[in-house]
Design a protein around this motif. Structure first.
Motif, PDB file in Angstrom:
ATOM      1  N   GLU A  34       0.807  -1.227   0.000  1.00 18.59           N
ATOM      2  CA  GLU A  34       0.000   0.000   0.000  1.00 18.59           C
ATOM      3  C   GLU A  34       0.835   1.269   0.000  1.00 18.59           C
ATOM      4  O   GLU A  34       0.532   2.218  -0.713  1.00 18.59           O
ATOM      5  CB  GLU A  34      -0.910   0.018   1.241  1.00 18.59           C
ATOM      6  N   ARG A  45      -3.683   7.381   1.162  1.00 17.07           N
ATOM      7  CA  ARG A  45      -4.043   6.022   1.504  1.00 17.07           C
ATOM      8  C   ARG A  45      -5.540   5.743   1.308  1.00 17.07           C
ATOM      9  O   ARG A  45      -5.923   4.673   0.839  1.00 17.07           O
ATOM     10  CB  ARG A  45      -3.640   5.780   2.972  1.00 17.07           C
ATOM     11  N   SER A  46      -6.391   6.718   1.638  1.00 19.08           N
ATOM     12  CA  SER A  46      -7.828   6.414   1.577  1.00 19.08           C
ATOM     13  C   SER A  46      -8.319   6.344   0.124  1.00 19.08           C
ATOM     14  O   SER A  46      -9.157   5.515  -0.213  1.00 19.08           O
ATOM     15  CB  SER A  46      -8.632   7.415   2.402  1.00 19.08           C
ATOM     16  N   ARG A  49      -7.206   3.014  -1.191  1.00 17.33           N
ATOM     17  CA  ARG A  49      -8.055   1.916  -0.709  1.00 17.33           C
ATOM     18  C   ARG A  49      -9.383   1.869  -1.456  1.00 17.33           C
ATOM     19  O   ARG A  49      -9.897   0.794  -1.757  1.00 17.33           O
ATOM     20  CB  ARG A  49      -8.309   2.050   0.794  1.00 17.33           C
ATOM     21  N   ARG A  53     -10.604  -1.308  -3.567  1.00 16.98           N
ATOM     22  CA  ARG A  53     -11.904  -1.952  -3.341  1.00 16.98           C
ATOM     23  C   ARG A  53     -12.660  -2.126  -4.651  1.00 16.98           C
ATOM     24  O   ARG A  53     -13.277  -3.152  -4.890  1.00 16.98           O
ATOM     25  CB  ARG A  53     -12.753  -1.125  -2.362  1.00 16.98           C
TER      26      ARG A  53
ATOM     27  N   MET B   1      -5.784  -5.374   3.372  1.00  9.83           N
ATOM     28  CA  MET B   1      -6.239  -3.991   3.398  1.00  9.83           C
ATOM     29  C   MET B   1      -7.109  -3.812   4.626  1.00  9.83           C
ATOM     30  O   MET B   1      -8.022  -4.600   4.857  1.00  9.83           O
ATOM     31  CB  MET B   1      -7.047  -3.718   2.143  1.00  9.83           C
ATOM     32  N   SER B   3      -9.981  -2.870   6.391  1.00 11.73           N
ATOM     33  CA  SER B   3     -11.344  -2.428   6.139  1.00 11.73           C
ATOM     34  C   SER B   3     -12.207  -3.109   7.176  1.00 11.73           C
ATOM     35  O   SER B   3     -12.576  -4.261   7.044  1.00 11.73           O
ATOM     36  CB  SER B   3     -11.772  -2.822   4.736  1.00 11.73           C
TER      37      SER B   3
END
Lengths: 230, 230
Positions: A34, A45-46, A49, A53, B1, B3
């Motif tokens: 990551e 990072r967000s 992610r 996803r 990840m 989550s």
């Protein structure tokens, strides 16, 4: 939907796809972690992610907790690529799936016969034997059956047909489910006829054997669905 | 990840799919707003949003800012359902796509001919005319061409084939791109032969006309790719 960084996440999604292609990453290949990926893509990072996803739900990436980010098997093809979940009439679906298989599989078998090496024919024989063994042992044979048909698709060298693997799997599963299939003599015999023709590089023979195999299936399905009262 | 609510979001995704099916929501149908949907699914706003994002990237839902959440056209079928983005050899891809079309479209045309009503044949004629008009006006004809083939798929009543619409679109786009296609006389003439056969409920004629249409295309492609030096 309030998603402030939607378009940036979308762009990141596209950039990761480009990264996979440019670096010729194949299924099972690991991506950078990551932290590295964030800086490569120039995003936080967000956002990263969110992009990951999206790629996971498109069956492009898979995330193993604690291990890393990998390229999926059958990259970019979901388990249900053609949205069968949303087709309500299941009898119609299984009938049309078989009709669809009749359109493609005989010609795929012919292509496979014209291209098969002895080693490939041998692999196919092992898969046909596995289906027969499942049958004799009274075990579920759907998966072995799907692998047999997937191998023929692979041997054909057409790049489209192997991508239909989830669809063939779906077709076989539904067929077995609806016909409560005890695997019939015909299946084993016609599978073997397909193997023999492919082994002999006999395109017409392979096409005929596959056609016969699917006609037996259709006949069985019609009886179960009472469209043919014999 | 990391989550934390991944599995809850996944379950919510599945529950929304079930909701769409149970309520027989078709493409273009509007779902309840976020607040109502949150309470229907028994989850918080952020989990709901994660589920919706996953459904958007799977082409099941579309979110119109300020307007609402809707069911997508071709529900659950992405723009690239078979992952062509990840097939690098574009010449091979376009050749195999055409081979794939030759497997399915002649038989689809035969099915369409055996089922077409006069009204459907009329709609098909209008689409064939539109392709011809684009050609005469020197305008891009890819979209009109894809609509023509999609209409035949629809008339066939097979539920699988219309789901391949993005694939046919892709095949036509790539074909035009690679052949720098000036639409040929043959295309207009063979399109019209297909329409006539379908209009006359002539299954064999429709199958032959579609086969001829695709053989002309393949011939053109082979010349461009220099596999056939004539």
């Amino acid at each position: 939907m309030a998603s402030t960084n939607k378009s940036l996440a979308d762009k990141t999604t596209e950039r990761i796809i480009r990264y996979i292609i440019d670096n010729k990453l194949r299924e099972g290949a690991q991506l950078p972690n990551e932290t590295t990926l964030s800086s490569l893509m120039g995003v936080g990072r967000s956002t990263l992610r969110e992009a990951i996803r999206a790629l996971v739900s498109r069956n492009i990436l898979t995330v193993q907790q604690g291990s890393g980010i990998y390229v999926c098997h059958n990259t970019g093809v979901s388990d249900d690529p053609l949205g069968f979940t949303f087709i309500e009439n299941k009898e119609k679906l299984v009938t049309d799936l078989l009709e669809f298989r009749m359109m493609i599989e005989p010609r795929v078998a012919a292509l496979a016969a014209s291209k098969a090496t002895p080693a490939q024919a041998q692999e196919l024989l092992l898969l046909a034997n596995r289906v027969a063994e499942c049958c004799e042992a009274g075990k579920p044979h759907a998966e072995a059956d799907a692998l047999f048909h997937a191998k023929i698709a692979e041997i054909s060298e057409n790049v489209i047909v192997p991508q239909l693997e989830p669809l063939i799997m779906h077709a076989i599963d539904m067929f077995i489910d609806i016909t409560h299939s005890q695997l019939k003599e015909e299946t084993i015999r016609t599978h073997m006829a397909i193997v023999n023709a492919i082994q002999n590089n006999d395109a017409i023979g392979a096409q005929d054997a596959m056609t016969l195999h699917l006609i037996y299936n259709r006949d069985r399905l019609r009886r179960v669905l009472k469209k043919d009262p014999s």
